[in-house]
Structure formats: structure tokens, C-alpha cells
Design a protein around this motif. Sequence first.
Motif, PDB file in Angstrom:
ATOM      1  N   SER A  50       0.880  -1.255   0.151  1.00 51.32           N
ATOM      2  CA  SER A  50       0.040  -0.113  -0.134  1.00 51.32           C
ATOM      3  C   SER A  50       0.904   1.226   0.073  1.00 51.32           C
ATOM      4  O   SER A  50       1.904   1.339   0.502  1.00 51.32           O
ATOM      5  CB  SER A  50      -0.764  -0.092   1.117  1.00 51.32           C
ATOM      6  N   SER A  51       0.394   2.354  -0.689  1.00 51.18           N
ATOM      7  CA  SER A  51       1.252   3.363  -0.440  1.00 51.18           C
ATOM      8  C   SER A  51       1.358   4.027   0.419  1.00 51.18           C
ATOM      9  O   SER A  51       2.241   4.980   0.915  1.00 51.18           O
ATOM     10  CB  SER A  51       0.607   4.565  -1.762  1.00 51.18           C
ATOM     11  N   ALA A  52       0.364   3.764   1.403  1.00 50.06           N
ATOM     12  CA  ALA A  52       0.452   4.433   2.943  1.00 50.06           C
ATOM     13  C   ALA A  52       1.299   3.772   3.910  1.00 50.06           C
ATOM     14  O   ALA A  52       1.674   4.129   4.985  1.00 50.06           O
ATOM     15  CB  ALA A  52      -0.888   4.421   3.372  1.00 50.06           C
ATOM     16  N   PHE A  53       1.705   2.577   3.544  1.00 50.08           N
ATOM     17  CA  PHE A  53       2.284   1.463   4.456  1.00 50.08           C
ATOM     18  C   PHE A  53       3.496   2.186   5.121  1.00 50.08           C
ATOM     19  O   PHE A  53       4.025   2.125   6.418  1.00 50.08           O
ATOM     20  CB  PHE A  53       2.578   0.227   3.941  1.00 50.08           C
ATOM     21  N   ALA A  54       4.621   2.650   4.239  1.00 44.73           N
ATOM     22  CA  ALA A  54       5.753   3.041   4.536  1.00 44.73           C
ATOM     23  C   ALA A  54       5.687   4.121   5.501  1.00 44.73           C
ATOM     24  O   ALA A  54       6.309   4.237   6.592  1.00 44.73           O
ATOM     25  CB  ALA A  54       6.773   3.529   3.455  1.00 44.73           C
ATOM     26  N   GLY A  55       5.086   4.890   5.471  1.00 43.53           N
ATOM     27  CA  GLY A  55       4.542   6.248   6.364  1.00 43.53           C
ATOM     28  C   GLY A  55       4.140   5.812   7.773  1.00 43.53           C
ATOM     29  O   GLY A  55       4.578   6.257   8.768  1.00 43.53           O
ATOM     30  N   ALA A  61       7.764   2.757  14.243  1.00 42.35           N
ATOM     31  CA  ALA A  61       9.265   2.543  14.458  1.00 42.35           C
ATOM     32  C   ALA A  61       9.984   3.627  15.173  1.00 42.35           C
ATOM     33  O   ALA A  61      10.712   3.531  15.944  1.00 42.35           O
ATOM     34  CB  ALA A  61       9.834   2.418  13.161  1.00 42.35           C
ATOM     35  N   ASP A  62       9.467   4.844  14.794  1.00 41.61           N
ATOM     36  CA  ASP A  62      10.032   6.127  15.428  1.00 41.61           C
ATOM     37  C   ASP A  62       9.632   6.084  16.834  1.00 41.61           C
ATOM     38  O   ASP A  62      10.593   6.535  17.755  1.00 41.61           O
ATOM     39  CB  ASP A  62       9.624   7.187  14.604  1.00 41.61           C
ATOM     40  N   ALA A  63       8.517   5.894  16.993  1.00 38.38           N
ATOM     41  CA  ALA A  63       7.906   5.900  18.468  1.00 38.38           C
ATOM     42  C   ALA A  63       8.719   4.901  19.476  1.00 38.38           C
ATOM     43  O   ALA A  63       8.954   5.230  20.621  1.00 38.38           O
ATOM     44  CB  ALA A  63       6.398   5.741  18.734  1.00 38.38           C
ATOM     45  N   PRO A  81      10.353  -3.060   9.637  1.00 34.46           N
ATOM     46  CA  PRO A  81       9.467  -2.357   9.563  1.00 34.46           C
ATOM     47  C   PRO A  81       8.051  -2.844  10.338  1.00 34.46           C
ATOM     48  O   PRO A  81       7.835  -3.907  10.030  1.00 34.46           O
ATOM     49  CB  PRO A  81       9.067  -2.055   7.910  1.00 34.46           C
ATOM     50  N   PRO A  82       7.459  -2.018  11.131  1.00 37.09           N
ATOM     51  CA  PRO A  82       6.420  -2.669  11.963  1.00 37.09           C
ATOM     52  C   PRO A  82       5.200  -2.694  10.815  1.00 37.09           C
ATOM     53  O   PRO A  82       5.037  -1.843   9.788  1.00 37.09           O
ATOM     54  CB  PRO A  82       6.044  -1.540  12.678  1.00 37.09           C
ATOM     55  N   MET A  83       4.438  -3.949  10.975  1.00 38.84           N
ATOM     56  CA  MET A  83       3.413  -4.123  10.122  1.00 38.84           C
ATOM     57  C   MET A  83       1.924  -4.130  11.095  1.00 38.84           C
ATOM     58  O   MET A  83       2.152  -3.788  12.449  1.00 38.84           O
ATOM     59  CB  MET A  83       3.590  -5.647   9.623  1.00 38.84           C
ATOM     60  N   PHE A  84       0.890  -4.224  10.485  1.00 37.10           N
ATOM     61  CA  PHE A  84      -0.112  -4.105  11.186  1.00 37.10           C
ATOM     62  C   PHE A  84      -1.431  -5.162  10.990  1.00 37.10           C
ATOM     63  O   PHE A  84      -1.394  -5.643   9.860  1.00 37.10           O
ATOM     64  CB  PHE A  84      -1.145  -2.770  10.643  1.00 37.10           C
ATOM     65  N   PHE A 106      12.357  -3.023   2.820  1.00 31.52           N
ATOM     66  CA  PHE A 106      12.915  -2.018   2.325  1.00 31.52           C
ATOM     67  C   PHE A 106      14.210  -2.061   1.747  1.00 31.52           C
ATOM     68  O   PHE A 106      14.552  -1.523   0.773  1.00 31.52           O
ATOM     69  CB  PHE A 106      12.433  -0.784   3.136  1.00 31.52           C
ATOM     70  N   SER A 107      14.982  -2.412   2.573  1.00 30.59           N
ATOM     71  CA  SER A 107      16.512  -2.648   2.622  1.00 30.59           C
ATOM     72  C   SER A 107      16.961  -3.734   2.046  1.00 30.59           C
ATOM     73  O   SER A 107      18.136  -3.973   1.196  1.00 30.59           O
ATOM     74  CB  SER A 107      17.472  -2.146   3.945  1.00 30.59           C
ATOM     75  N   GLY A 108      16.202  -4.855   1.929  1.00 31.60           N
ATOM     76  CA  GLY A 108      16.507  -6.285   1.634  1.00 31.60           C
ATOM     77  C   GLY A 108      17.493  -6.866   2.494  1.00 31.60           C
ATOM     78  O   GLY A 108      17.680  -8.094   2.180  1.00 31.60           O
ATOM     79  N   VAL A 109      17.948  -6.372   3.643  1.00 31.10           N
ATOM     80  CA  VAL A 109      18.700  -6.951   4.562  1.00 31.10           C
ATOM     81  C   VAL A 109      18.092  -8.138   5.200  1.00 31.10           C
ATOM     82  O   VAL A 109      16.774  -7.915   5.792  1.00 31.10           O
ATOM     83  CB  VAL A 109      19.523  -5.837   5.607  1.00 31.10           C
TER      84      VAL A 109
END
Length: 225
Positions: A50-55, A61-63, A81-84, A106-109
Motif C-alpha cells: 500500500s502507498s500508505a504503508f511506509a509512512g 518505528a520512530d515511537a 518495519p512494523p506491520m499491522f 525496504f533494505s533487503g537485509v
Amino acid sequence: MLLHIPQVLSKAEVAGLRAELSAHDWVDGARTSGAQAAQLKRNLQFPADSSAFAGLSQRVADALARHPLFVSAALPRHMLPPMFNCYRGGGQYGNHVDNALQRDRFSGVQVRTDVSTTVFLSEPEEYEGGELIVEDTYGEHEVKLAAGDAIVYPSTSLHRVEPVTDGARIAAFLWTQSWVRDAWQRKMLFDLDMTILKLRGQLGDSEEVLSLTSTYHNLLRQWGE
């Protein structure tokens, strides 16, 4: 170590996330699981494409990254990355252990999953059932927290989500690779860190507090990877 971390997200932050999540379609959670897990998993998941997922994911993650209890307990080296997810209408997830290795979308790591985290986005009174049950050497622990609170536990733990019989249980979830692989070593470091903070409040930077601080960092240096 099973650790309750209060107020990772404020009520306003939770409301903002919930509003944006509800504005998009969700998908069958079994689509994101392996064959074995898919047989146990009945929930909805917010699509990572989803286009909204990353944000939305980055806000959670920041919190967590700025919360001192999370940092002390998880000692994060790499946070996925946190998921829902959403459980409703009898949705549940049977007993399972999370995959040991996962890839950062996102990074592939590729990341080793040491620490599991759930951040609750629904208030307990909004749904019936849906308790997170975590098993360890001391038995089963039932978790159902206020919206904005998080639970942190070793990813090696057998755990499940009980059926949601009414309402909807919405949460963010993620895995972290820690600088310290061993769960007992992380717990000892966390306990030592909390003791140092308390003693600093009582004694300031006394010789004894500085000695304990030195011990903490030398243990982290010894156990870190």
C-alpha cells in the motif's frame, strides 16, 4: 523477559494511525505466511505494498526508537518495519514461534529475529477475546493492553492470539535483531540498566554508580555482536 512498555504512542497518535488504516483495504493475513503458519492464522493484515504503508510503519518505528524502555530492553541493532494486523469475527492465531530469519522489505537485509513486539492500537474494551498468550519457563502469560502500550518478549517464545469473538483487535507488530543475541543476557543488562538509573536518582554520579555503569558497558561490549 516479558516487558510491558506503557505509552509508546499517545492517544492522539493512535487515533491518527487508526483513521489512516481504516481508509484503506486490508488483505487476508494468511497470504503473508508460510504454509504451516497459514493453517493457524485467521486475521487481516495491512498490505505492505500500500502507498500508505511506509509512512504508517515509520511512525510506529520512530515511537519505539525514542522510548528508553524499548531501547534498553531490545538493544536494537536492526528493527524490521512494523506491520499491522486486525482480528475480528473469530479471528485467531494458533500456537507458533516466529520465523528466525526475515528480510527487511525496504533494505533487503536479512535479519535474525531476537525480540518480538506488539503495539496495541485498540482499547481492551473494544473487543472480546484476542489476548496474546506468551509461554515461557514460568508458564503462560496473558497480555491485553491499553491502546498505545507495547509488549516485548523473546522471539523464541511459543505464543498465540486467542479468538476475537466481538469487536476488532488492531495492533502493530515487528521484530528486532538485538546487539545481544541471548535473551537472558539482555534481561540482565536491562535489570542492571534500570538499577543504575534508580541509583543515579538517589546518589547522583557517585563512585559506586560509575562503577556499575562501567560494568554495564563492559558486559555489553563482551556480549554484543
